[in-house]
Design an enzyme around this catalytic site. Structure first.
Site, short mmCIF file in Angstrom:
data_model
loop_
_atom_site.label_atom_id
_atom_site.label_comp_id
_atom_site.label_asym_id
_atom_site.label_seq_id
_atom_site.Cartn_x
_atom_site.Cartn_y
_atom_site.Cartn_z
N GLU A 186 -2.20 -8.89 4.34
CA GLU A 186 -2.25 -9.32 5.70
C GLU A 186 -3.88 -9.48 6.21
O GLU A 186 -3.77 -10.20 7.33
CB GLU A 186 -1.52 -8.01 6.42
CG GLU A 186 -2.09 -6.87 6.71
CD GLU A 186 -1.82 -6.05 5.52
OE1 GLU A 186 -1.49 -6.43 4.64
OE2 GLU A 186 -1.69 -4.82 5.75
N VAL B 229 -2.26 -16.06 32.05
CA VAL B 229 -1.50 -16.88 31.20
C VAL B 229 -0.31 -16.32 31.07
O VAL B 229 0.94 -17.14 31.01
CB VAL B 229 -2.30 -16.85 29.77
CG1 VAL B 229 -1.18 -17.37 28.72
CG2 VAL B 229 -3.76 -17.45 29.69
N CYS C 88 0.86 -1.08 -0.07
CA CYS C 88 0.08 0.00 0.04
C CYS C 88 1.12 1.24 -0.18
O CYS C 88 1.52 1.49 -0.96
CB CYS C 88 -0.77 -0.08 1.15
SG CYS C 88 -1.99 1.17 0.85
N HIS D 46 -3.60 -5.18 0.43
CA HIS D 46 -3.10 -5.70 1.66
C HIS D 46 -3.22 -7.51 1.88
O HIS D 46 -4.26 -7.74 2.15
CB HIS D 46 -4.11 -4.80 2.84
CG HIS D 46 -4.03 -3.56 3.17
ND1 HIS D 46 -3.04 -3.23 3.89
CD2 HIS D 46 -4.33 -2.42 2.36
CE1 HIS D 46 -2.92 -1.61 3.79
NE2 HIS D 46 -3.84 -1.46 2.80
N SER E 17 1.78 -14.35 33.07
CA SER E 17 2.82 -14.45 33.94
C SER E 17 3.23 -15.74 34.11
O SER E 17 4.40 -16.33 34.68
CB SER E 17 2.32 -13.53 35.20
OG SER E 17 1.27 -14.22 35.71
N SER F 268 0.08 -14.00 38.40
CA SER F 268 -1.27 -13.32 38.73
C SER F 268 -2.46 -14.49 38.66
O SER F 268 -3.49 -14.32 39.03
CB SER F 268 -1.66 -12.48 37.66
OG SER F 268 -1.64 -13.06 36.26
#
Ligand code: XMP
Length: 510
Positions: free
Chosen positions: A169, A224, A79, A167, A226, A221
């Protein structure tokens, strides 16, 4: 051959998507602002230029010096990137006459055999631009057009320079991933070797070298990020990793004990600290949401610091920071104003404690953290957990907080969440929870009138929490859950379901 890819960001909303697509091909990549070319260009085997909200014709055009890249390395302009390569190399870019947003179909012209290998004539591509390339740059081979965009793809003769107006992506470009793969693998010769296993192996080695025999303190915590960070560090330095898991009294029902057990089962050196009373004391009488957050943050730092000081000679603070938190964003005006977000739950700790910071996940996206966790054997239950806010139930109890309110909400939340699991709905929902509202309403139970609490249930689908929509849970499920809550949780006589999207609402109620 270098196997890293450099993505130069010109401020497109899709830049992170480019990175994700590249990573999905098991190729490592890094995003850098367009005006901060890395010094070690040799480390990169290919370069991708992102799109941009700017125009190459404007006074505010973003034009970095690519003389060490163009013609010397495989280069793909997307682009704005494609327009940039045209405009500054003898081509012409002008405002387009027709709107060029949305789907289009590609017709091949010549010279794109390798670039478009495996892609069919007429394939759908996604356009999003208001400028167009009127004349191709010097030495260009015109590879493809669409109905409205004459110069939809070109390459430069004698170079590995490619440029596309669409694009690749975005999801709606059907063969976008194939096109990126052709460029990176067939043209640039990059190996698809960046797998979760390979990441674990190299990261563990790097952590060993970086941390050596030092001790690391890490706050778990239950979430996921930590947890995966802790397991990686544990693999590298074993018992020199000291984890601290604080019960702030605002966790889900039984969460503290069950998560602690889970961590111990994983072999982590973890100390559970029950500081519930300290947090509840600090929160007494506070009903302003931001004041609640501040009080919780302050007590967390105090508790964490007390505990960390008991670990002699700790030198490092481990954190579960992930890539979206550290990418320097390019502002829409292209100014150098890069912002780096801080990790919101433990922000301020490093300075405060004068520890060096180690963040093993800082280059990973969330889904990659999950894949890395899975490759290290973390349980699907832990990896699939819904996000839970740092201040916990405090921001789901509207108004001031008491032990009794926490108890009520924990009971309600447990019935709701367990129900989602039993009905096989938990994994279809991005985040769910219950809110305790600061109103009492009239009800009848038996022959008695009651005047009791109202709770709201909320379940949303989302990808990143930035936008979200409420989930259309089955009526039968809502009916059964509501009955169970009212029958079992003393003090609640009314249940409502939140059907607001974000925006304009938010996920949490405070
Ligand atoms: P909102 O309510 O802003 O929530 O739509 C978006 C996501 O962020 C979480 N959230 C927080 N997480 N500290 C946190 O660690 C907070 O103060 C906080 N507030 C909201 C929320 O649970 C959702 O996942």
């Amino acid at each position: 051959m270098q196997h890293n890819v450099l993505i130069l960001d010109f401020g497109s909303q899709y830049t992170q998507l480019i990175a994700r697509r590249v990573r999905e091909l098991n190729i490592y990549c890094e995003i850098k602002p367009f005006n901060k070319l890395p010094n070690d260009l040799d480390a990169f085997g290919a370069v991708i230029l992102s799109g941009s909200p700017n125009s190459v014709r404007g006074e505010d055009a973003l034009h970095p010096d690519l003389s060490n890249i163009k013609g010397k390395k495989p280069l793909l302009g997307i682009c704005y990137g494609a327009q940039y390569l045209a405009h500054f190399n003898g081509g012409q870019v002008a405002q387009s006459n027709t709107r060029e947003y949305g789907r289009a179909n590609l017709s091949f012209i010549k010279g794109g055999e390798t670039f478009f290998e495996g892609v069919n004539e007429g394939t759908q591509v996604w356009m999003s631009h208001s400028d167009t390339i009127k004349e191709l740059p010097t030495g260009a081979v015109h590879m493809a057009s669409t109905h409205d965009v004459e110069n939809a793809a070109y390459r430069i003769e004698g170079e590995d320079t490619f440029a596309i107006q669409f694009h690749p992506e975005v999801y709606h470009t059907t063969d976008g991933k194939q096109i990126l793969k052709n460029f990176l693998v067939k043209i640039a010769g990059i190996e698809q070797s960046w797998t979760p296993d390979a990441f674990v192996e190299t990261t563990v080695q790097e952590l060993k070298e970086k941390v050596g025999d030092d001790k690391v303190v890490l706050g778990l915590s239950g979430g996921v990020d930590s947890s995966v960070a802790a397991v990686l560090l544990h693999k590298a330095i074993g018992s020199n990793l000291h984890c601290i898991f604080v019960n702030n009294g605002l966790l889900r029902k039984n969460e503290f004990d069950s998560v602690l057990k889970q961590y111990e089962g994983m072999g982590l050196n973890v100390k559970g600290v029950d500081a519930s009373a300290r947090f509840l004391d600090a929160l007494a009488g506070i009903d302003d949401p931001e004041k609640k957050r501040k009080a919780i943050g302050r007590v967390f730092i105090e508790v964490f610091d007390d505990e960390a000081h008991q670990i002699e000679d700790a030198k490092w603070l481990g954190q579960g920071t992930i890539y979206p938190d550290v990418i320097e964003s390019v502002s829409a005006t292209g100014g150098p104003s890069a912002t780096i977000k801080s990790h919101h739950n433990v922000g301020g700790l490093p300075d405060f404690m004068k520890l060096k910071v180690v963040e093993p996940l800082r280059m990973l996206f969330k889904d990659e953290v999950r894949r890395v966790g899975a490759s290290m054997g973390l349980s699907p239950e832990l990896l699939g957990r819904h996000p839970f806010p740092g201040p916990g139930l405090a921001i789901r109890i509207l108004g001031d907080i008491t032990e009794e309110k926490v108890r009520i909400l924990q009971e309600v939340d447990a019935i709701f969440i367990n129900g989602l699991k039993e009905w096989d709905l938990y994994n279809k929902v991005w985040q769910a929870g219950a809110m305790l509202l600061p109103v009492n309403s009239v009800g009848v139970m038996g022959d008695e009138r009651t005047y009791e609490k109202c709770v709201a249930l909320r379940a949303v689908e989302s990808t990143d929490g930035m936008t979200a929509d409420w989930v259309n849970l089955p009526y039968e499920f809502l009916q059964k859950t509501s009955n169970e809550i009212i029958n079992k949780v003393k003090g609640v006589n009314r249940v409502v379901y939140d059907i607001s999207s974000k925006p304009p609402a938010t996920i949490e109620w405070e």
